[in-house]
Every structure is written in C-alpha cells, then in structure tokens.
Design an enzyme around this catalytic site. Structure first.
Site, mmCIF file in Angstrom:
data_model
loop_
_atom_site.group_PDB
_atom_site.id
_atom_site.type_symbol
_atom_site.label_atom_id
_atom_site.label_comp_id
_atom_site.label_asym_id
_atom_site.label_seq_id
_atom_site.Cartn_x
_atom_site.Cartn_y
_atom_site.Cartn_z
ATOM 1 N N LYS A 116 0.815 -1.214 0.000
ATOM 2 C CA LYS A 116 0.000 0.000 0.000
ATOM 3 C C LYS A 116 0.853 1.271 0.000
ATOM 4 O O LYS A 116 0.460 2.285 -0.559
ATOM 5 C CB LYS A 116 -0.940 0.001 1.217
ATOM 6 N N GLU A 200 -2.922 7.583 6.930
ATOM 7 C CA GLU A 200 -3.382 8.578 5.971
ATOM 8 C C GLU A 200 -4.581 9.329 6.537
ATOM 9 O O GLU A 200 -5.224 8.880 7.492
ATOM 10 C CB GLU A 200 -3.757 7.918 4.644
ATOM 11 N N GLU A 275 -9.178 1.118 -6.231
ATOM 12 C CA GLU A 275 -10.145 1.610 -5.252
ATOM 13 C C GLU A 275 -9.923 3.098 -4.985
ATOM 14 O O GLU A 275 -8.796 3.554 -4.824
ATOM 15 C CB GLU A 275 -10.034 0.816 -3.950
ATOM 16 N N GLU A 288 -6.021 2.261 -3.075
ATOM 17 C CA GLU A 288 -5.128 1.125 -3.284
ATOM 18 C C GLU A 288 -5.555 0.398 -4.545
ATOM 19 O O GLU A 288 -6.648 0.636 -5.080
ATOM 20 C CB GLU A 288 -5.181 0.160 -2.089
ATOM 21 N N ASN A 290 -6.054 -3.502 -5.843
ATOM 22 C CA ASN A 290 -6.080 -4.922 -5.506
ATOM 23 C C ASN A 290 -5.720 -5.721 -6.750
ATOM 24 O O ASN A 290 -6.448 -5.702 -7.750
ATOM 25 C CB ASN A 290 -7.461 -5.325 -4.992
#
Length: 666
Positions: A116, A200, A275, A288, A290
């Site tokens: 990430k 974050e 996302e 992120e 996936n």
C-alpha cells in the site's frame, strides 16, 4: 488454452473458478486442508490434493505445498482466487520458476501495487489523485501519534500488506492512535505475516467506489465501470452494487481513465481493481489497487455480461482482449449481499458451528430479473474458526436500482439458514432503510444508522397487518389439517373457528376468517379486509403468499399456539388464539431474564490473547478489559460501567465458547 488449472484457494471463490473452467472445458485441481476434506469445492473439482492442517498458515499459505500439488497433478496454470497467496509476489515467482502460468498480474505489478505504501507513491507519480498521508514505515505507537497529529485527526491506520478490512483502524485522538496502531500491527502480522503500518487522512463523508480494470499482455487496458462499496462494517464491505447511484458520467470516465493509466504505468495484466474514496463533491482519491479478483466481482459481471474469471484465464494464456472500451455497456443494476457467519445481535461477532439448514433461494436468469448465489458451503457443513466467516454472496439484477433492491429483499427473505448466527436480518434491514433506498450513503452508514448496534427490525403498521392476515390464514390451514388427521370432527372445515385473536409485535388484533378454495379473507375489527392466497402446508419452513395481490415471503417455525416468523429483518413470535385463550393469556406473568450484568462474557467462540486488568482493579466505562481473537480479527472487550474486578476466570491462551465467563465484578 490450458487443459488443467489448479485453484490455490478454498470455499466460494474456488467453486466460482471451477464453474467457469468447467464451461471452458478445462480440468480443475482443488487443494484442501484437514478442515476442508468434505468441502464443496473439493466435491466439484476433478482432482483434489491434501495440503495440510486446518490453520491457513500450515496449509493454504504454504507455497511449497501448493507447488508440490502442481507437480503431482501436472497443472499448467494456477488461479489464486482472493486472499491467501493471491497478492504474494513470492508465490508468483515460485510459479514462474516451475514454468506454470499465474492467472493474475506479473510479479512486478503485484510488488508495486500489493504494497500500500509503494502503490501510493507510484499512483502519485502516474498523476493519480491520492489521499494525504505518511507513506514511510512507522516504528512504534508514539511515532504513530506524532504523525497523526501532523496529518490532523481523524486518521486511518492501515496495514501496508492489508486487505479485507483486516489491520485497519480509525483514530480520532491520541489514545485511539496508540491503541489502533498496536491492534493493526498485531492483526497485520497474524493475517499477512507483515506488520508494517502506514497512516493517511480519513476523508469525512466518504464513499468507497472502485473501478474494475482488465488488461492483456499486448498493451490493451479497459475499465468495466464502477462498484459502490460504501456499506461497510469495521472496514469490511457488506453490500455492494454496480453502478454507483452517486457517480455521473464525467466522474465515471475520469476515474476509469486514471485507473487504466495506473494499470499501464505498472505493466498490469489480468483483472484488477483500483479503489477510490470519493467525497460529497465527487472529488476522488486513490486508496489502493487490488491485484486480484475482488469478492464483489459478480455485480460487474451482471451489468456488463463479461465473465471476469474467463477473461483472466484467457489473458494468462496469452490471448488478446476481445473487448474494447467502446464495447463496454452498463446494463441495468446489480446488488450483492455478503452473507456472513456472525451474530448481528452481538455486535456482529463471528459465529461458528454446523449449518443445520442451508437452502438458498432458487437461482433465476431472465430478461427482467437475475438471482445468483455464489457459495462454498452445503447443508450440514461446518463454519470453521480458521477461515473467513463469509457463507455466500447473494446477488440480484434488474433493469433499474429500485427493482434490483426489491429482488434482493425477496431473495433474502427466502434464504433459509440455521445452525449458526448470521447477518440475514441485518442485510434485510439495510435493504428497507430509507437512506439506502435513496442512495444517500457513505462508509459511515452503519455507524450512523445503527450506533447502538443492531437489535432487529420493528415492522411498520401496514406490513404487520399483512403478516397478521397471513398468520391467521396459515393457522387455519394447520387447524383444518389437524382436525382431518385426528378424525375427531366429521365436518372439520366447518367446525374450525372463524374468530381469532392474533398477538404480534406487542399488539393484539381481533380478526375473523372467511375461507374458500382459493384462499382466505381476513377481516380486522376496524372493517378492513385482506385477501390471502398461498399453497403453504403445515411443516413447510418457507411460506410464499400473496396478500392483496402483493408477494409476501416468510421463514416459518412452529411454536406453541402460533409461529416464529422471520422476514424483512424482523423476527416475530406470532400467536393465534381463540378469544377465550387470549383472555387467559393476558393474565399470565412475564418471565424476567436473569441479571448477567456482573459478568464479562465471551461474545463469540475465540482465543483470549490479552487480559488488560487484574483482580481487584477499579475499571471505568469504556476501559479495555480483555482482547479475544476470532477468525483472525482482534476484538477488544470493554467495561460498560464503572466497577471493581472480582474474579478472573479465564487466562491468556484460553479458548472460550459463546457466553463463557471471562471475569466477574464485585
């Protein structure tokens, strides 16, 4: 094309991959732990290889055992599903060393996007909008607090290698940052073998919207629209839909373009998901990527008509995408409800046990409606503490959102599931919630609309009357059948009473019933009449009726003098009594439940991993008392009020059952 593939996964997703492979004429190999020897994916596959004990760390996560299974069966390719090894670059490298195709992205893309922290840096370099945060490694809780203060609360504490909501916490102050950092670190180490954490900014009024991308090895990358995934609990998606009720065409196009740009920047191939978090002004920020198939992929398949698993297999076999961006059309609306083994009445804590009854609604596929149930369990199967608690993904499709929701309501009511705690009532409650129906949702929906947890649904007056009418009609059918079987009445139809009193949801309804061959007319004491028709017979656990030509589906259980009914998120004990019995029943005293407030009870089957207090300690409301781990999730149990710890009956390492006493208070 491949002749044989191995699925390095279990449960629902393994079954899903097998279905597509079978349709494509490809043989399949399943892998199974001790706990899964009789699982559905094992029954469906052409071959099965045993890979070790029940814990995933000793079976599904052991690369060498998967590789040996490939050697033993001669599989040419491996589909990893989601979770487990699906985003592990070492697994992709091991397959490459064996000369076996990985049905997923290249190792480099997994490394770039699977982490990430690295993915956010690469996204920013590619011109993708990102959320403010600290991407460096964080050493301890105090450093986490300092960084959180620099960013500004609230912040999201996340596992770098995380996914599926594990290793994630929201912190609104220093104390929550310290506690959240340690819990996230512990969960990350347990679930992924990687305890790196980053922080974050937590965007307020957020929606979680993701873009499905598809890319081949020949330079072609397209997106298949978006999925709305904002209905979440503990950062775990619960209900998804496609498309989003919030996006407009311009925002969809912009998000899709950025998602494709990111995929191209890292040399991505196969299916993947980018996302985003979207605020109330439709500003969107990268969260992120996936690098795998998503749990919620069926809703995209339902609105596009594209089989994502098939496309993954074809891309892995070296084929060029046959679909261009201009070919993608979003047709109708799709909903997905994740059915979990968890108890919504106990703050959604995991539930384990045997499925004594498992009867999903019949699958349907027509031009006006689709019902699809992706599952990996069967009746009599065991929901184990070792794996994710998801039982099934119930999906519906219809030409528009309103009808897709209605199809889901009916399908949820028709889903028979017994033996364990499950979230069917909660899913039904969401489908009926005004805010959900309007589409005005955020990721805070569950926390805001169910702040005290879920304690069931109270049916509105109109629906309650329909249930009362249905209940008295069903009761009359049961009485006639009883009279016929006993032979005690020559004219049983005529001798069964017409006047009844129905007790439901704390209310009393005086009704009369006039029956004929096509149904029954139920008249209330205010003169209103409802017409009931059904082919229900006593003993049926599912009743499909029409009340005034409107469908009504209820799960039915027999109790003394009536029924236990479950529908639309409500569970009712409905008693149908003669007028005289109703008079006597009103005189009966109510049973008062035992006072258990002096005990801390284990709310789920789990392992005690920490005790935060000692005997004799004074505790305050909200103070952490114990931490229990179940299904890889840590659950902190807190004091409900001020008190003094008396006897501690459990110890660290104890495996406890539901409602087993952990400690008692003086």
């Amino acid at each position: 094309m491949f002749k044989k593939i191995l699925i390095a996964n279990r449960g629902e997703i393994a079954c899903r991959v097998i279905k597509t492979a079978r349709r494509m004429g490809i043989a399949t190999v399943a892998v199974a732990s001790d706990a899964d020897r009789k699982a559905l994916h094992v029954q469906m596959a052409d071959e099965v290889v045993h890979i070790g004990p029940a814990p995933a760390a000793q079976s599904y996560l052991v690369i060498d055992r998967i590789v040996q299974a490939i050697r033993d069966t001669g599989a040419e390719a491996v589909h990893p599903g989601y979770g487990f090894l699906s985003e592990n670059p070492r697994f992709a490298a091991a397959l490459a060393a064996e000369g076996v195709a990985f049905i997923g992205p290249p190792q480099g893309a997994i490394e770039a996007m699977g982490d990430k922290i690295t993915s956010k840096k690469l996204a920013a370099e590619a011109g993708v909008s990102t959320v403010p945060g600290y991407m460096g490694l964080i050493g301890d809780a105090e450093e986490a607090v300092r960084i959180a203060n620099q960013i500004g609360y609230p912040v999201m504490i996340k596992a770098s290698a995380g996914g599926g909501g594990k290793g994630m916490r929201i912190a609104w102050n220093d104390a929550e940052a310290r506690e959240g950092f340690q819990s996230s670190k512990n969960e990350a180490a347990s679930s992924f073998g990687d305890d790196r954490i980053f922080i974050e900014k937590f965007v307020t009024q957020p929606r979680h919207i993701e873009i499905q991308v598809l890319a081949d090895a020949h330079g072609n990358t397209i997106h298949l629209g978006e999925r709305e995934c904002s209905i979440q609990r503990r950062n775990q998606k619960v209900i998804e839909e496609a498309p989003s009720p919030f996006l407009d065409a311009d925002t969809r196009a912009a998000m899709g373009a950025q998602a494709c740009a990111l995929a191209q920047a890292v040399g991505y191939t196969s299916a993947g998901t980018v996302e985003f978090i979207v605020d109330g002004e439709r500003n969107f920020y990268f969260l992120e990527m996936n690098t795998r198939l998503q749990v919620e992929h069926p809703v995209t398949e339902l609105i596009t008509g594209i089989d994502l698993v098939e496309q993954m297999i074809r891309v892995a076999a070296g084929e060029t995408l046959s679909i261009r961006q201009e070919d993608v059309r979003l047709n109708g609306w799709a909903m997905e409800s994740r059915i979990y083994a968890e108890d919504p009445y106990r703050n959604f804590l995991p539930s384990t046990g045997r499925l004594t009854r498992y009867r999903p609604p019949a699958e349907v596929c027509s031009d006006t409606a689709v019902v699809r149930n992706d599952t990996g369990v069967t009746e009599g199967g065991e929901i184990s503490m070792f794996y994710d608690p998801m039982i099934a993904k119930l999906c519906t499709w219809a030409p528009d959102r309103t009808r897709a929701i209605e199809e889901m309501r009916v399908a949820l009511d028709a889903f028979e599931l017994e033996g364990i705690g499950h979230n069917l009532p909660f899913l039904s409650a969401v489908m009926d919630h005004d805010r959900f129906v309007s589409g005005a949702i955020t990721t805070a929906f569950i926390a805001e609309e169910f702040p005290e947890g879920f304690d069931g649904v109270t049916l509105d007056a109109r629906l309650l009357r329909r249930v009362v009418a249905a209940s008295v009609a069903m009761h009359r059918v049961a009485e006639v059948r009883r009279a016929r079987i006993s032979g005690r009445m020559d004219n049983h139809e005529r001798r069964v009473g017409d006047a009844w009193v129905v007790l439901a949801q704390g209310e009393r309804f005086a009704v009369t019933v006039a029956a004929d061959r096509s149904g029954a007319s139920v008249t209330f004491d205010d003169g209103a009449t409802l017409r009931v028709a059904s082919d229900w017979t006593p003993g049926d656990r599912l009743a499909r009726l029409t009340v005034d030509d409107t469908p009504l589906v209820m799960k039915v259980g027999k109790i003394s003098g009536g029924f236990r009914l479950r529908l639309r998120g409500a569970e009712l004990k409905v008693r149908v009594l003669s007028p005289r019995h109703a008079e006597l029943q009103a005189l009966m005293p109510e049973k008062i439940p035992a006072d258990m407030s002096k005990y801390l009870l284990c709310p789920m089957p789990g392992l005690v991993v920490a005790l935060h207090v000692e005997e004799g300690a004074e505790v305050f409301e909200g103070q952490a008392l114990a931490t229990v781990e179940a299904m890889k999730m840590e659950n902190i149990l807190r004091a409900e009020r001020r008190g003094t710890v008396g006897t501690i009956r459990a110890s660290v390492g104890s495996s406890l059952a539901v409602d087993e006493i952990i400690m008692e208070f003086d």
